[in-house]
Design an enzyme around this catalytic site. Structure first.
Site, PDB file in Angstrom:
ATOM      1  N   GLY A   1       0.798  -1.225   0.000  1.00 54.75           N
ATOM      2  CA  GLY A   1       0.000   0.000   0.000  1.00 54.75           C
ATOM      3  C   GLY A   1       0.827   1.268   0.000  1.00 54.75           C
ATOM      4  O   GLY A   1       2.071   1.237  -0.049  1.00 54.75           O
TER       5      GLY A   1
ATOM      6  N   ALA B   1      -1.914  -2.350   7.429  1.00 58.07           N
ATOM      7  CA  ALA B   1      -3.121  -2.623   6.627  1.00 58.07           C
ATOM      8  C   ALA B   1      -4.278  -1.811   7.202  1.00 58.07           C
ATOM      9  O   ALA B   1      -4.499  -1.812   8.413  1.00 58.07           O
ATOM     10  CB  ALA B   1      -3.456  -4.109   6.662  1.00 58.07           C
ATOM     11  N   GLY B   2      -4.979  -1.128   6.354  1.00 53.77           N
ATOM     12  CA  GLY B   2      -6.118  -0.345   6.835  1.00 53.77           C
ATOM     13  C   GLY B   2      -6.983   0.105   5.681  1.00 53.77           C
ATOM     14  O   GLY B   2      -6.498   0.270   4.553  1.00 53.77           O
TER      15      GLY B   2
ATOM     16  N   THR C   1     -10.678   2.614   4.608  1.00 61.50           N
ATOM     17  CA  THR C   1     -11.707   3.576   5.010  1.00 61.50           C
ATOM     18  C   THR C   1     -13.049   3.132   4.434  1.00 61.50           C
ATOM     19  O   THR C   1     -13.095   2.495   3.379  1.00 61.50           O
ATOM     20  CB  THR C   1     -11.404   4.993   4.488  1.00 61.50           C
ATOM     21  OG1 THR C   1     -11.182   4.927   3.083  1.00 61.50           O
ATOM     22  CG2 THR C   1     -10.196   5.610   5.177  1.00 61.50           C
TER      23      THR C   1
ATOM     24  N   GLN D   1     -13.082  12.471  13.021  1.00 65.76           N
ATOM     25  CA  GLN D   1     -13.263  13.168  11.741  1.00 65.76           C
ATOM     26  C   GLN D   1     -14.693  12.980  11.259  1.00 65.76           C
ATOM     27  O   GLN D   1     -15.244  11.866  11.370  1.00 65.76           O
ATOM     28  CB  GLN D   1     -12.247  12.641  10.706  1.00 65.76           C
ATOM     29  CG  GLN D   1     -12.487  13.061   9.257  1.00 65.76           C
ATOM     30  CD  GLN D   1     -12.362  14.566   9.030  1.00 65.76           C
ATOM     31  OE1 GLN D   1     -12.731  15.393   9.872  1.00 65.76           O
ATOM     32  NE2 GLN D   1     -11.866  14.941   7.871  1.00 65.76           N
TER      33      GLN D   1
ATOM     34  N   GLY E   1     -17.602  11.956   9.233  1.00 69.44           N
ATOM     35  CA  GLY E   1     -17.707  10.873   8.259  1.00 69.44           C
ATOM     36  C   GLY E   1     -16.876   9.656   8.598  1.00 69.44           C
ATOM     37  O   GLY E   1     -16.776   8.731   7.782  1.00 69.44           O
ATOM     38  N   GLN E   2     -16.259   9.631   9.777  1.00 68.40           N
ATOM     39  CA  GLN E   2     -15.359   8.513  10.101  1.00 68.40           C
ATOM     40  C   GLN E   2     -15.589   7.967  11.512  1.00 68.40           C
ATOM     41  O   GLN E   2     -14.633   7.692  12.238  1.00 68.40           O
ATOM     42  CB  GLN E   2     -13.904   8.955   9.969  1.00 68.40           C
ATOM     43  CG  GLN E   2     -13.454   9.192   8.526  1.00 68.40           C
ATOM     44  CD  GLN E   2     -11.956   9.135   8.392  1.00 68.40           C
ATOM     45  OE1 GLN E   2     -11.228   9.836   9.092  1.00 68.40           O
ATOM     46  NE2 GLN E   2     -11.468   8.294   7.508  1.00 68.40           N
TER      47      GLN E   2
ATOM     48  N   TYR F   1     -13.816   4.608  11.367  1.00 68.32           N
ATOM     49  CA  TYR F   1     -12.345   4.699  11.259  1.00 68.32           C
ATOM     50  C   TYR F   1     -11.746   5.324  12.524  1.00 68.32           C
ATOM     51  O   TYR F   1     -10.749   4.837  13.062  1.00 68.32           O
ATOM     52  CB  TYR F   1     -12.020   5.539  10.029  1.00 68.32           C
ATOM     53  CG  TYR F   1     -10.570   5.613   9.622  1.00 68.32           C
ATOM     54  CD1 TYR F   1     -10.001   4.639   8.808  1.00 68.32           C
ATOM     55  CD2 TYR F   1      -9.777   6.687  10.011  1.00 68.32           C
ATOM     56  CE1 TYR F   1      -8.683   4.718   8.406  1.00 68.32           C
ATOM     57  CE2 TYR F   1      -8.451   6.790   9.608  1.00 68.32           C
ATOM     58  CZ  TYR F   1      -7.901   5.810   8.806  1.00 68.32           C
ATOM     59  OH  TYR F   1      -6.593   5.898   8.400  1.00 68.32           O
TER      60      TYR F   1
ATOM     61  N   GLY G   1      -0.677  11.787   9.932  1.00 66.22           N
ATOM     62  CA  GLY G   1      -1.687  12.747   9.507  1.00 66.22           C
ATOM     63  C   GLY G   1      -2.086  12.428   8.080  1.00 66.22           C
ATOM     64  O   GLY G   1      -1.997  11.278   7.632  1.00 66.22           O
TER      65      GLY G   1
HETATM   66  N1  CAA Z   1     -17.775  19.189   9.013  1.00 66.69           N
HETATM   67  C1  CAA Z   1     -18.996  19.653   9.304  1.00 66.69           C
HETATM   68  N2  CAA Z   1     -20.071  19.447   8.535  1.00 66.69           N
HETATM   69  C2  CAA Z   1     -19.894  18.736   7.429  1.00 66.69           C
HETATM   70  C3  CAA Z   1     -18.645  18.202   7.058  1.00 66.69           C
HETATM   71  C4  CAA Z   1     -17.563  18.478   7.905  1.00 66.69           C
HETATM   72  N3  CAA Z   1     -16.328  18.030   7.624  1.00 66.69           N
HETATM   73  N4  CAA Z   1     -18.799  17.521   5.910  1.00 66.69           N
HETATM   74  C5  CAA Z   1     -20.098  17.617   5.559  1.00 66.69           C
HETATM   75  N5  CAA Z   1     -20.751  18.383   6.476  1.00 66.69           N
HETATM   76  C6  CAA Z   1     -22.144  18.751   6.484  1.00 66.69           C
HETATM   77  C7  CAA Z   1     -22.590  19.237   5.116  1.00 66.69           C
HETATM   78  O1  CAA Z   1     -22.355  20.618   4.988  1.00 66.69           O
HETATM   79  C8  CAA Z   1     -24.068  18.916   5.108  1.00 66.69           C
HETATM   80  O2  CAA Z   1     -24.771  19.845   5.920  1.00 66.69           O
HETATM   81  P1  CAA Z   1     -26.344  20.136   5.663  1.00 66.69           P
HETATM   82  O3  CAA Z   1     -27.071  18.838   5.889  1.00 66.69           O
HETATM   83  O4  CAA Z   1     -26.651  21.182   6.673  1.00 66.69           O
HETATM   84  O5  CAA Z   1     -26.413  20.615   4.243  1.00 66.69           O
HETATM   85  C9  CAA Z   1     -24.076  17.589   5.856  1.00 66.69           C
HETATM   86  O6  CAA Z   1     -22.926  17.579   6.721  1.00 66.69           O
HETATM   87  C10 CAA Z   1     -23.959  16.447   4.876  1.00 66.69           C
HETATM   88  O7  CAA Z   1     -23.963  15.264   5.596  1.00 66.69           O
HETATM   89  P2  CAA Z   1     -23.949  13.908   4.792  1.00 66.69           P
HETATM   90  O8  CAA Z   1     -24.098  12.811   5.742  1.00 66.69           O
HETATM   91  O9  CAA Z   1     -24.969  13.980   3.670  1.00 66.69           O
HETATM   92  O10 CAA Z   1     -22.484  13.964   4.205  1.00 66.69           O
HETATM   93  P3  CAA Z   1     -22.018  13.586   2.760  1.00 66.69           P
HETATM   94  O11 CAA Z   1     -22.598  12.251   2.409  1.00 66.69           O
HETATM   95  O12 CAA Z   1     -22.226  14.699   1.830  1.00 66.69           O
HETATM   96  O13 CAA Z   1     -20.427  13.451   2.948  1.00 66.69           O
HETATM   97  C11 CAA Z   1     -18.497  12.314   3.714  1.00 66.69           C
HETATM   98  C12 CAA Z   1     -19.931  12.755   4.040  1.00 66.69           C
HETATM   99  C13 CAA Z   1     -18.494  11.346   2.517  1.00 66.69           C
HETATM  100  C14 CAA Z   1     -17.931  11.578   4.896  1.00 66.69           C
HETATM  101  C15 CAA Z   1     -17.638  13.544   3.379  1.00 66.69           C
HETATM  102  O14 CAA Z   1     -17.838  14.511   4.402  1.00 66.69           O
HETATM  103  C16 CAA Z   1     -16.181  13.218   3.308  1.00 66.69           C
HETATM  104  O15 CAA Z   1     -15.702  12.552   2.382  1.00 66.69           O
HETATM  105  N6  CAA Z   1     -15.394  13.692   4.275  1.00 66.69           N
HETATM  106  C17 CAA Z   1     -13.969  13.473   4.345  1.00 66.69           C
HETATM  107  C18 CAA Z   1     -13.687  12.382   5.322  1.00 66.69           C
HETATM  108  C19 CAA Z   1     -12.196  12.253   5.505  1.00 66.69           C
HETATM  109  O16 CAA Z   1     -11.471  13.190   5.802  1.00 66.69           O
HETATM  110  N7  CAA Z   1     -11.690  11.032   5.358  1.00 66.69           N
HETATM  111  C20 CAA Z   1     -10.317  10.805   5.513  1.00 66.69           C
HETATM  112  C21 CAA Z   1      -9.906   9.681   4.621  1.00 66.69           C
HETATM  113  S1  CAA Z   1      -8.135   9.518   4.539  1.00 66.69           S
HETATM  114  C22 CAA Z   1      -7.734   8.851   6.011  1.00 66.69           C
HETATM  115  O17 CAA Z   1      -8.542   8.493   6.813  1.00 66.69           O
HETATM  116  C23 CAA Z   1      -6.259   8.703   6.251  1.00 66.69           C
HETATM  117  C24 CAA Z   1      -5.880   9.196   7.583  1.00 66.69           C
HETATM  118  O18 CAA Z   1      -5.660   8.392   8.461  1.00 66.69           O
HETATM  119  C25 CAA Z   1      -5.731  10.639   7.818  1.00 66.69           C
END
Ligand code: CAA
Length: 256
Positions: A21, A98-99, A101, A156, A158-159, A162, A193
């Site tokens: 990975g 291994a990990g 999302t 985070q 959406g996590q 995770y 990070g």
């Molecule tokens: N903070 C606050 N509010 C947020 C937000 C956030 N970060 N993201 C979305 N919202 C809000 C939106 O504005 C929307 O508000 P309204 O309902 O008032 O319009 C609402 O939340 C949308 O909620 P949903 O559940 O519909 O969200 P979505 O389906 O549109 O998206 C998500 C959700 C797919 C998780 C998206 O926010 C996303 O991809 N976020 C990034 C997650 C992330 O950083 N992942 C890291 C992956 S990499 C990793 O993990 C490696 C590591 O170790 C660092």
């Protein structure tokens, strides 16, 4: 894979899960650079992915090998680690990189997204550590480095899955560190990070840009930044470092 170092002693054997990975490949490279024999364990890979891995590790000849292993499969972990014990004298260094999302806000998250992630990110830790801990303890030497995440420290959006698993990774490390401290086996966590990997590239561009803007160092981490921390914690003379969480996040989250 060669079985001895230049001074004739058995070079220590490192097993890196998620070894093909974004972070894993560089971890393999740096461990080999540090004189380790390395086995990169990962899911059965496409020919294209294997070719990319071979090209990335070509300079290390036979020091880096590859084995297919699903970390979520307890028996598969026990079988591979048992074979490495028989064929190479034992796994001395285990890096759990291994990990996966399965990002979704909790109200949209399916039970499958929750359970798939837990099976890899947390059960995987149990499965590999369970298989190595006896041999390491008996031989009186071991280095276990578990890869967590800044998002386990901060949470985070959406996590929930995770972040829960990654916080659990360090809880696991601290508990196992206590159990193995008298046996010469250290257990530590590295919490990356946001890094320049396919996992982070999959984050929507707009969200990713906001995250990068909040990193004091001003850039994504490179896999080499993380591998450096893993190599440090897995060094032979790192025996007094155990139960540590080492954040490598460009200042994105600072804490005591
Ligand atoms: N903070 C606050 N509010 C947020 C937000 C956030 N970060 N993201 C979305 N919202 C809000 C939106 O504005 C929307 O508000 P309204 O309902 O008032 O319009 C609402 O939340 C949308 O909620 P949903 O559940 O519909 O969200 P979505 O389906 O549109 O998206 C998500 C959700 C797919 C998780 C998206 O926010 C996303 O991809 N976020 C990034 C997650 C992330 O950083 N992942 C890291 C992956 S990499 C990793 O993990 C490696 C590591 O170790 C660092």
């Amino acid at each position: 894979m060669t079985s001895s170092s230049t001074n004739g002693a058995r070079a220590r054997l490192a097993l890196v899960t998620g070894g093909l990975g974004g972070l894993g490949t560089e971890i393999c490279r740096q461990l080999a650079q540090a004189g380790r024999r390395v086995v990169a364990a990962d899911l059965p890979a496409s020919e294209a992915r294997l070719t990319a891995f071979r090209e990335a590790t070509a300079g290390f000849g036979e020091a880096i090998g590859h084995e297919a292993m699903d970390v979520s499969d307890h028996e598969a972990c026990a079988a591979l680690i048992g074979r490495l014990e028989r064929e190479h004298g034992g796994v001395d260094i285990l890096v759990n990189a291994a990990g996966i999302t399965r990002d979704a806000s909790l109200r949209k998250m399916t039970p499958a997204q929750w359970h798939e992630l837990m099976r890899v990110n947390l059960d995987g830790l149990f499965n590999t550590c369970h298989a190595v801990v006896e041999g390491m303890s008996t031989r009186g030497f071991g280095r276990i480095v578990n890869i967590s995440s800044v998002n386990g420290q901060t949470g985070q959006f959406g996590q929930t899955n995770y972040s829960a698993a990654k916080a659990g990774v360090h809880g696991f490390s601290m508990a196992l560190a206590r159990e193995t401290a008298r046996k010469g086996v250290t257990v530590n966590t590295v919490s990356p990070g946001y890094c320049d990997t396919p996992m982070v590239a999959a984050v929507p561009a707009e969200i990713r840009a906001q995250i990068v803007a909040g990193i004091p160092v001003g850039r994504l981490g490179q896999p080499a930044d993380i591998a450096r921390a893993v190599t440090f914690l897995s060094a032979d003379d790192a025996g007094y470092l155990t139960g540590v969480n080492l954040p490598v996040n460009g200042g994105y989250f600072m804490s005591f």
